[in-house]
Design a protein around this motif. Structure first.
Motif, PDB file in Angstrom:
ATOM      1  N   ARG A 158      14.237   8.437   0.432  1.00 19.24           N
ATOM      2  CA  ARG A 158      13.141   9.205   1.301  1.00 19.24           C
ATOM      3  C   ARG A 158      13.190  10.601   0.483  1.00 19.24           C
ATOM      4  NH1 ARG A 158      10.697   6.927   5.883  1.00 19.24           N
ATOM      5  NH2 ARG A 158      10.427   9.196   6.363  1.00 19.24           N
ATOM      6  N   ARG A 159      11.897  11.353   0.825  1.00 16.86           N
ATOM      7  CA  ARG A 159      11.663  12.638   0.210  1.00 16.86           C
ATOM      8  C   ARG A 159      11.789  13.709   1.195  1.00 16.86           C
ATOM      9  NH1 ARG A 159       7.455  13.386  -4.244  1.00 16.86           N
ATOM     10  NH2 ARG A 159       9.131  12.442  -5.454  1.00 16.86           N
ATOM     11  N   THR A 160      13.080  14.591   1.386  1.00 18.55           N
ATOM     12  CA  THR A 160      13.140  15.621   2.290  1.00 18.55           C
ATOM     13  C   THR A 160      13.201  16.690   1.620  1.00 18.55           C
ATOM     14  OG1 THR A 160      14.269  14.016   3.552  1.00 18.55           O
ATOM     15  CG2 THR A 160      14.521  16.600   4.073  1.00 18.55           C
ATOM     16  N   GLU A 161      12.134  17.785   1.692  1.00 17.01           N
ATOM     17  CA  GLU A 161      12.094  19.218   1.418  1.00 17.01           C
ATOM     18  C   GLU A 161      12.840  20.245   2.466  1.00 17.01           C
ATOM     19  OE1 GLU A 161       7.861  19.736   1.112  1.00 17.01           O
ATOM     20  OE2 GLU A 161       7.918  18.424  -0.632  1.00 17.01           O
ATOM     21  N   ILE A 162      14.035  20.834   1.786  1.00 11.38           N
ATOM     22  CA  ILE A 162      14.603  21.769   2.660  1.00 11.38           C
ATOM     23  C   ILE A 162      14.557  23.036   2.319  1.00 11.38           C
ATOM     24  CG2 ILE A 162      17.135  22.259   3.353  1.00 11.38           C
ATOM     25  CD1 ILE A 162      17.568  19.299   2.911  1.00 11.38           C
ATOM     26  N   THR A 163      14.165  23.906   2.981  1.00 15.23           N
ATOM     27  CA  THR A 163      14.086  25.468   3.016  1.00 15.23           C
ATOM     28  C   THR A 163      15.154  25.982   3.778  1.00 15.23           C
ATOM     29  OG1 THR A 163      11.549  25.295   2.616  1.00 15.23           O
ATOM     30  CG2 THR A 163      12.608  27.379   2.998  1.00 15.23           C
ATOM     31  N   THR A 164      15.756  26.877   2.866  1.00 12.44           N
ATOM     32  CA  THR A 164      16.961  27.549   3.748  1.00 12.44           C
ATOM     33  C   THR A 164      16.412  28.973   4.135  1.00 12.44           C
ATOM     34  OG1 THR A 164      18.786  26.454   2.370  1.00 12.44           O
ATOM     35  CG2 THR A 164      19.344  28.440   3.473  1.00 12.44           C
ATOM     36  N   LEU A 165      16.545  29.406   5.218  1.00 11.82           N
ATOM     37  CA  LEU A 165      15.963  30.619   5.792  1.00 11.82           C
ATOM     38  C   LEU A 165      17.082  31.750   5.489  1.00 11.82           C
ATOM     39  CD1 LEU A 165      14.389  29.358   9.066  1.00 11.82           C
ATOM     40  CD2 LEU A 165      13.234  29.656   6.601  1.00 11.82           C
ATOM     41  N   GLY A 166      16.630  32.894   5.492  1.00 11.18           N
ATOM     42  CA  GLY A 166      17.464  34.040   5.365  1.00 11.18           C
ATOM     43  C   GLY A 166      18.509  34.116   6.500  1.00 11.18           C
ATOM     44  N   SER A 167      18.366  33.424   7.498  1.00 11.33           N
ATOM     45  CA  SER A 167      19.299  33.566   8.791  1.00 11.33           C
ATOM     46  C   SER A 167      20.407  32.489   8.461  1.00 11.33           C
ATOM     47  CB  SER A 167      18.712  33.220   9.877  1.00 11.33           C
ATOM     48  OG  SER A 167      17.849  32.077  10.023  1.00 11.33           O
ATOM     49  N   GLY A 168      20.294  31.531   7.508  1.00 10.05           N
ATOM     50  CA  GLY A 168      21.171  30.539   7.079  1.00 10.05           C
ATOM     51  C   GLY A 168      20.647  29.122   7.826  1.00 10.05           C
ATOM     52  N   PHE A 169      19.721  29.233   8.721  1.00 11.96           N
ATOM     53  CA  PHE A 169      19.072  28.035   9.286  1.00 11.96           C
ATOM     54  C   PHE A 169      18.321  27.390   8.090  1.00 11.96           C
ATOM     55  CE2 PHE A 169      19.938  30.557  12.997  1.00 11.96           C
ATOM     56  CZ  PHE A 169      20.488  29.312  14.006  1.00 11.96           C
ATOM     57  N   GLU A 170      18.106  26.093   8.626  1.00 17.67           N
ATOM     58  CA  GLU A 170      17.462  25.403   7.523  1.00 17.67           C
ATOM     59  C   GLU A 170      16.021  24.773   8.335  1.00 17.67           C
ATOM     60  OE1 GLU A 170      20.615  23.197   4.871  1.00 17.67           O
ATOM     61  OE2 GLU A 170      19.649  22.002   6.379  1.00 17.67           O
ATOM     62  N   ARG A 171      14.838  24.603   7.374  1.00 15.51           N
ATOM     63  CA  ARG A 171      13.620  24.094   7.874  1.00 15.51           C
ATOM     64  C   ARG A 171      13.391  23.010   6.856  1.00 15.51           C
ATOM     65  NH1 ARG A 171       9.334  28.127   7.607  1.00 15.51           N
ATOM     66  NH2 ARG A 171      10.383  28.699   9.739  1.00 15.51           N
ATOM     67  N   ARG A 172      13.545  21.623   7.622  1.00 13.48           N
ATOM     68  CA  ARG A 172      13.332  20.186   6.812  1.00 13.48           C
ATOM     69  C   ARG A 172      11.844  19.695   7.212  1.00 13.48           C
ATOM     70  NH1 ARG A 172      18.798  20.747   8.844  1.00 13.48           N
ATOM     71  NH2 ARG A 172      18.261  19.464  10.599  1.00 13.48           N
ATOM     72  N   SER A 173      11.327  19.153   6.181  1.00 21.10           N
ATOM     73  CA  SER A 173      10.156  18.317   6.564  1.00 21.10           C
ATOM     74  C   SER A 173      10.026  17.266   5.267  1.00 21.10           C
ATOM     75  CB  SER A 173       8.871  19.365   6.105  1.00 21.10           C
ATOM     76  OG  SER A 173       8.841  19.947   4.891  1.00 21.10           O
ATOM     77  N   THR A 174       9.155  16.320   5.670  1.00 25.72           N
ATOM     78  CA  THR A 174       9.049  15.389   4.362  1.00 25.72           C
ATOM     79  C   THR A 174       7.469  15.009   4.226  1.00 25.72           C
ATOM     80  OG1 THR A 174       9.438  12.944   3.932  1.00 25.72           O
ATOM     81  CG2 THR A 174       9.150  13.443   6.297  1.00 25.72           C
ATOM     82  N   PRO A 175       7.004  14.831   3.221  1.00 27.22           N
ATOM     83  CA  PRO A 175       5.430  14.546   2.842  1.00 27.22           C
ATOM     84  C   PRO A 175       5.497  13.073   2.822  1.00 27.22           C
ATOM     85  CG  PRO A 175       6.668  14.673   0.760  1.00 27.22           C
ATOM     86  CD  PRO A 175       7.680  15.149   1.911  1.00 27.22           C
TER      87      PRO A 175
END
Length: 203
Positions: free
Chosen positions: A22-39
């Motif tokens: 699978r392809r998962t794009e993960i962005t770590t926010l300044g708060s430490g939480f993650e935002r995950r999405s996939t194309p």
């Protein structure tokens, strides 16, 4: 799509390894939480074949198949022995295995799919003679299968509300993922081949 409706001989695939990516794009926010999405809506299969081949005849057969596909240029059918049925690998295909849709009194064409939880994988390369179809819980024989697209066309439109299900075997459409095959001669009648990668293609 450049695709050859031919299956890699099963003996050349024994000892293969592979699985789903699978392809998962993960962005770590300044708060430490993650935002995950996939194309990708669906996973993609990858395999390594040929590493267990020792017979020079089998290696020659794989090289001939590779040449006939022009390396990465043309796709082909591959039987994934870990996932080639509408049911569990140890099970027996039945007409009620997978839900294809519900009749509306007009529609006669239904696309084959296999469910993985709530993910529906389109099955574009069924083994034609293996397909079984049921309408309203009753197995029927009045249908034709397009083995190149995975579309089932019924002789008559199912009544409104009638569930349409199917069971089948299928191949995975793949291509070679390298333009080179490497072999080593170990004796006059035996050799060794580097693993050859395959990757699933959308058709």
């Amino acid at each position: 799509m450049a695709f050859h409706e031919v299956r890699l001989p099963a003996r050349l695939a024994f000892g293969s390894t592979g699985g789903v990516e699978r392809r998962t794009e993960i962005t770590t926010l300044g708060s430490g939480f993650e935002r995950r999405s996939t194309p990708w809506a669906l996973g993609r299969r990858r395999y390594l074949i040929g590493a267990n081949l020792r017979s020079l005849d089998d290696m020659a057969a794989l090289i001939a198949f590779f040449e006939a596909r022009r390396g990465r240029l043309y796709g082909f059918r591959f039987k994934d022995f870990a996932d080639f049925k509408s049911c569990a690998p140890s099970g027996t295909v039945s007409a009620g295995d997978q839900a294809l849709g519900v009749g509306d009194g007009v529609r006669t064409a239904f696309a084959l799919v296999k469910l993985y939880g709530d993910v529906a994988r389109p099955i574009a390369k069924p083994v034609e003679e293996s397909v079984r179809v049921s309408v309203g819980g009753v197995e029927i024989s009045g249908f034709v299968v397009d083995a190149a697209t995975g579309t089932v066309r019924l002789a008559g439109a199912p009544a409104a509300g009638a569930p349409v299900t199917a069971g089948f075997q299928f191949d995975t459409p793949v291509r070679f993922d390298a333009d080179r095959i490497e072999t080593t001669l170990e004796s006059f009648d035996a050799g060794r081949m580097a693993a050859v990668p395959l990757v699933e293609v959308r058709v």
